[in-house]
Scaffold this motif. Structure first.
Motif, PDB file in Angstrom:
ATOM      1  N   CYS A  36      -1.890  -7.663   6.482  1.00 44.68           N
ATOM      2  CA  CYS A  36      -0.649  -8.391   6.186  1.00 44.68           C
ATOM      3  C   CYS A  36      -0.370  -8.430   4.690  1.00 44.68           C
ATOM      4  CB  CYS A  36      -0.715  -9.800   6.755  1.00 44.68           C
ATOM      5  SG  CYS A  36      -1.823 -10.914   5.847  1.00 44.68           S
ATOM      6  N   MET A  37      -1.377  -8.138   3.879  1.00 44.30           N
ATOM      7  CA  MET A  37      -1.261  -8.066   2.422  1.00 44.30           C
ATOM      8  C   MET A  37      -1.152  -9.429   1.746  1.00 44.30           C
ATOM      9  SD  MET A  37      -1.390  -4.771   1.709  1.00 44.30           S
ATOM     10  CE  MET A  37      -2.618  -4.681   3.032  1.00 44.30           C
ATOM     11  N   ALA A  38      -1.386 -10.523   2.478  1.00 44.84           N
ATOM     12  CA  ALA A  38      -1.278 -11.847   1.865  1.00 44.84           C
ATOM     13  C   ALA A  38      -2.230 -12.000   0.683  1.00 44.84           C
ATOM     14  CB  ALA A  38      -1.553 -12.935   2.902  1.00 44.84           C
ATOM     15  N   CYS A  39      -3.455 -11.529   0.836  1.00 51.66           N
ATOM     16  CA  CYS A  39      -4.446 -11.696  -0.229  1.00 51.66           C
ATOM     17  C   CYS A  39      -4.039 -10.930  -1.486  1.00 51.66           C
ATOM     18  CB  CYS A  39      -5.826 -11.258   0.250  1.00 51.66           C
ATOM     19  SG  CYS A  39      -5.941  -9.540   0.821  1.00 51.66           S
ATOM     20  N   ILE A  40      -3.507  -9.718  -1.303  1.00 45.80           N
ATOM     21  CA  ILE A  40      -3.071  -8.914  -2.448  1.00 45.80           C
ATOM     22  C   ILE A  40      -1.821  -9.510  -3.084  1.00 45.80           C
ATOM     23  CG2 ILE A  40      -2.143  -6.669  -3.135  1.00 45.80           C
ATOM     24  CD1 ILE A  40      -3.967  -5.348  -1.135  1.00 45.80           C
ATOM     25  N   GLN A  41      -0.858  -9.867  -2.254  1.00 43.64           N
ATOM     26  CA  GLN A  41       0.433 -10.322  -2.769  1.00 43.64           C
ATOM     27  C   GLN A  41       0.363 -11.689  -3.442  1.00 43.64           C
ATOM     28  OE1 GLN A  41       2.708  -8.110  -2.893  1.00 43.64           O
ATOM     29  NE2 GLN A  41       3.395  -7.307  -0.939  1.00 43.64           N
ATOM     30  N   TYR A  42      -0.457 -12.604  -2.920  1.00 41.00           N
ATOM     31  CA  TYR A  42      -0.501 -13.955  -3.461  1.00 41.00           C
ATOM     32  C   TYR A  42      -1.523 -14.135  -4.575  1.00 41.00           C
ATOM     33  CZ  TYR A  42       2.748 -16.323  -0.284  1.00 41.00           C
ATOM     34  OH  TYR A  42       3.881 -16.745   0.373  1.00 41.00           O
ATOM     35  N   CYS A  43      -2.408 -13.176  -4.791  1.00 43.66           N
ATOM     36  CA  CYS A  43      -3.425 -13.316  -5.834  1.00 43.66           C
ATOM     37  C   CYS A  43      -2.756 -13.456  -7.204  1.00 43.66           C
ATOM     38  CB  CYS A  43      -4.362 -12.113  -5.844  1.00 43.66           C
ATOM     39  SG  CYS A  43      -5.573 -12.171  -7.187  1.00 43.66           S
ATOM     40  N   PRO A  44      -2.939 -14.588  -7.888  1.00 47.76           N
ATOM     41  CA  PRO A  44      -2.248 -14.792  -9.166  1.00 47.76           C
ATOM     42  C   PRO A  44      -2.754 -13.880 -10.284  1.00 47.76           C
ATOM     43  CG  PRO A  44      -3.801 -16.573  -8.764  1.00 47.76           C
ATOM     44  CD  PRO A  44      -3.750 -15.763  -7.500  1.00 47.76           C
ATOM     45  N   GLN A  45      -3.967 -13.338 -10.123  1.00 48.39           N
ATOM     46  CA  GLN A  45      -4.549 -12.465 -11.138  1.00 48.39           C
ATOM     47  C   GLN A  45      -4.353 -10.980 -10.824  1.00 48.39           C
ATOM     48  OE1 GLN A  45      -5.857 -13.869 -13.883  1.00 48.39           O
ATOM     49  NE2 GLN A  45      -5.368 -15.857 -12.986  1.00 48.39           N
ATOM     50  N   ILE A 101       0.830  -1.204   0.000  1.00 51.69           N
ATOM     51  CA  ILE A 101       0.000   0.000   0.000  1.00 51.69           C
ATOM     52  C   ILE A 101       0.867   1.257   0.000  1.00 51.69           C
ATOM     53  CG2 ILE A 101      -1.609   1.372   1.398  1.00 51.69           C
ATOM     54  CD1 ILE A 101      -2.912  -1.258   2.242  1.00 51.69           C
ATOM     55  N   SER A 102       1.965   1.205   0.728  1.00 48.93           N
ATOM     56  CA  SER A 102       2.814   2.391   0.884  1.00 48.93           C
ATOM     57  C   SER A 102       4.124   2.333   0.120  1.00 48.93           C
ATOM     58  CB  SER A 102       3.126   2.604   2.380  1.00 48.93           C
ATOM     59  OG  SER A 102       1.939   2.778   3.120  1.00 48.93           O
ATOM     60  N   PHE A 103       4.560   1.121  -0.265  1.00 54.95           N
ATOM     61  CA  PHE A 103       5.873   0.983  -0.877  1.00 54.95           C
ATOM     62  C   PHE A 103       5.797   0.211  -2.191  1.00 54.95           C
ATOM     63  CE2 PHE A 103       6.451   1.188   3.717  1.00 54.95           C
ATOM     64  CZ  PHE A 103       7.370   2.230   3.833  1.00 54.95           C
ATOM     65  N   THR A 104       6.764   0.475  -3.060  1.00 57.84           N
ATOM     66  CA  THR A 104       6.926  -0.282  -4.291  1.00 57.84           C
ATOM     67  C   THR A 104       7.933  -1.390  -4.032  1.00 57.84           C
ATOM     68  OG1 THR A 104       6.460   1.646  -5.678  1.00 57.84           O
ATOM     69  CG2 THR A 104       7.656  -0.170  -6.705  1.00 57.84           C
ATOM     70  N   MET A 105       7.586  -2.603  -4.412  1.00 57.12           N
ATOM     71  CA  MET A 105       8.457  -3.735  -4.161  1.00 57.12           C
ATOM     72  C   MET A 105       9.746  -3.595  -4.973  1.00 57.12           C
ATOM     73  SD  MET A 105       6.553  -5.365  -2.037  1.00 57.12           S
ATOM     74  CE  MET A 105       6.010  -3.704  -1.618  1.00 57.12           C
ATOM     75  N   PRO A 106      10.887  -3.868  -4.343  1.00 53.65           N
ATOM     76  CA  PRO A 106      12.161  -3.736  -5.069  1.00 53.65           C
ATOM     77  C   PRO A 106      12.307  -4.789  -6.154  1.00 53.65           C
ATOM     78  CG  PRO A 106      12.505  -4.762  -2.930  1.00 53.65           C
ATOM     79  CD  PRO A 106      11.066  -4.318  -2.957  1.00 53.65           C
ATOM     80  N   GLY A 107      12.915  -4.404  -7.261  1.00 52.76           N
ATOM     81  CA  GLY A 107      13.104  -5.339  -8.362  1.00 52.76           C
ATOM     82  C   GLY A 107      14.149  -6.398  -8.072  1.00 52.76           C
ATOM     83  N   ALA A 124      -6.025  -9.385  -8.815  1.00 53.39           N
ATOM     84  CA  ALA A 124      -7.396  -8.881  -8.856  1.00 53.39           C
ATOM     85  C   ALA A 124      -7.770  -8.099  -7.608  1.00 53.39           C
ATOM     86  CB  ALA A 124      -8.366 -10.054  -9.025  1.00 53.39           C
ATOM     87  N   ILE A 125      -7.048  -8.330  -6.512  1.00 54.65           N
ATOM     88  CA  ILE A 125      -7.361  -7.644  -5.255  1.00 54.65           C
ATOM     89  C   ILE A 125      -6.448  -6.440  -5.099  1.00 54.65           C
ATOM     90  CG2 ILE A 125      -7.552  -7.885  -2.743  1.00 54.65           C
ATOM     91  CD1 ILE A 125      -7.866 -10.893  -3.163  1.00 54.65           C
ATOM     92  N   ASN A 126      -7.039  -5.313  -4.790  1.00 53.49           N
ATOM     93  CA  ASN A 126      -6.278  -4.079  -4.619  1.00 53.49           C
ATOM     94  C   ASN A 126      -6.828  -3.278  -3.453  1.00 53.49           C
ATOM     95  OD1 ASN A 126      -4.160  -3.719  -6.889  1.00 53.49           O
ATOM     96  ND2 ASN A 126      -5.962  -4.515  -7.967  1.00 53.49           N
ATOM     97  N   TYR A 127      -6.132  -2.204  -3.150  1.00 54.06           N
ATOM     98  CA  TYR A 127      -6.501  -1.380  -2.005  1.00 54.06           C
ATOM     99  C   TYR A 127      -6.587   0.085  -2.424  1.00 54.06           C
ATOM    100  CZ  TYR A 127      -6.218   0.931   2.568  1.00 54.06           C
ATOM    101  OH  TYR A 127      -6.451   1.725   3.662  1.00 54.06           O
TER     102      TYR A 127
END
Length: 263
Positions: free
Chosen positions: A218-227, A122-128, A229-232
């Motif tokens: 915890c962001m598990a639903c957003i991070q693990y969603c293969p599509q 939600i607050s950070f961009t994941m590092p490449g 499709a879940i966002n905040y």
């Protein structure tokens, strides 16, 4: 004597660390905090550990509630330790846990913060280049493993009151933040979000996830969603997702459903 580790995780980092600790000290159970509440530990353990991420300079609400509800009178002489993963500043992440244990006349003998990187999408961009960052954190973890194996103590320190005020302000609202989650049309109803949620906050209704307001952010639903499709709240669309490369959604789901049995 046996050992036990209690963990909480959203992206798999803390579970992977708990597994690494377990492999170091051997004869060790790994139990999730999210789906085990109000437990009584009658068995005497050699070491009792806690592994969890730092949330808002403190501990996740579920960790606070889990430890508050624990009963472990037979483990006053046990070596209690904790590893708190963090992306920025650990703040009171270990100090709050120590306070909770002190209320039970138990002291946290050893505690260390392990910096990985911020994966609160939600607050950070994941590092490449997160694999390099994970390798770096693994090296930092090595002396912690030795300390835990040899039961070395360290000083935890006192709670920073200003940081604690900030923490208390936000931790009480976590569970309702799921009202800001959206599910777009790319959702295929696979149910992975439900399976990986560590506090069983998600149900599938008509093949779509619905949230029950016991969210831990915890962001598990957003991070693990293969599509994806879940966002905040329009803040996560298009962002790179992150889950620990060694922790599949199946392993996380299975691990998060392990029940503690006081044998």
């Amino acid at each position: 004597m046996a050992n036990i580790i209690f963990y909480f995780t959203g992206t798999g980092n803390s579970l992977r660390i708990a597994k690494t600790v377990s492999n170091t000290i051997t004869d060790c159970e790994i139990i999730p905090m999210g789906t085990n509440r109000g437990i009584t530990i009658n068995k005497e353990y050699d070491r009792i550990g806690f592994v969890y991420p730092v949330y808002f300079w403190g501990v996740p609400k579920i960790v606070r509630d889990f430890v508050s509800d624990m009963r472990m009178e037979n483990n006053k002489g046990t070596y209690f330790y904790a590893i708190a993963t963090n992306g920025g500043f650990a703040g009171n992440g270990l100090k709050l846990l120590n306070k909770l244990l002190l209320e039970k006349n138990i002291k946290l003998k050893y505690g260390k913060a392990l910096k990985i990187f911020s994966n609160y999408i939600i607050s950070f961009t994941m590092p490449g280049k997160f694999k390099k960052l994970l390798e770096k954190s693994d090296k930092i973890l090595l002396p912690m493993l030795e300390s835990i194996k040899n039961k070395k103590p360290n000083s935890i320190g006192k709670i920073n009151k200003k940081m604690n005020q900030f923490y208390e302000k936000y931790v009480s609202t976590f569970q309702y933040e799921d009202k800001n989650y959206t599910v777009d049309g790319s959702c295929v109803g696979c149910g992975i979000c439900k399976e990986v949620c560590p506090v069983h906050n998600i149900e599938l209704i008509g093949g779509k996830p619905e949230f029950k307001h016991t969210c831990e952010q915890c962001m598990a639903c957003i991070q693990y969603c293969p599509q994806r499709a879940i966002n905040y709240k329009g803040k996560t669309e298009g962002k790179v997702r992150y889950t620990h490369p060694e922790i599949s959604y199946k392993e996380l789901a299975e691990s998060n459903n392990i029940k503690y049995r006081n044998a």
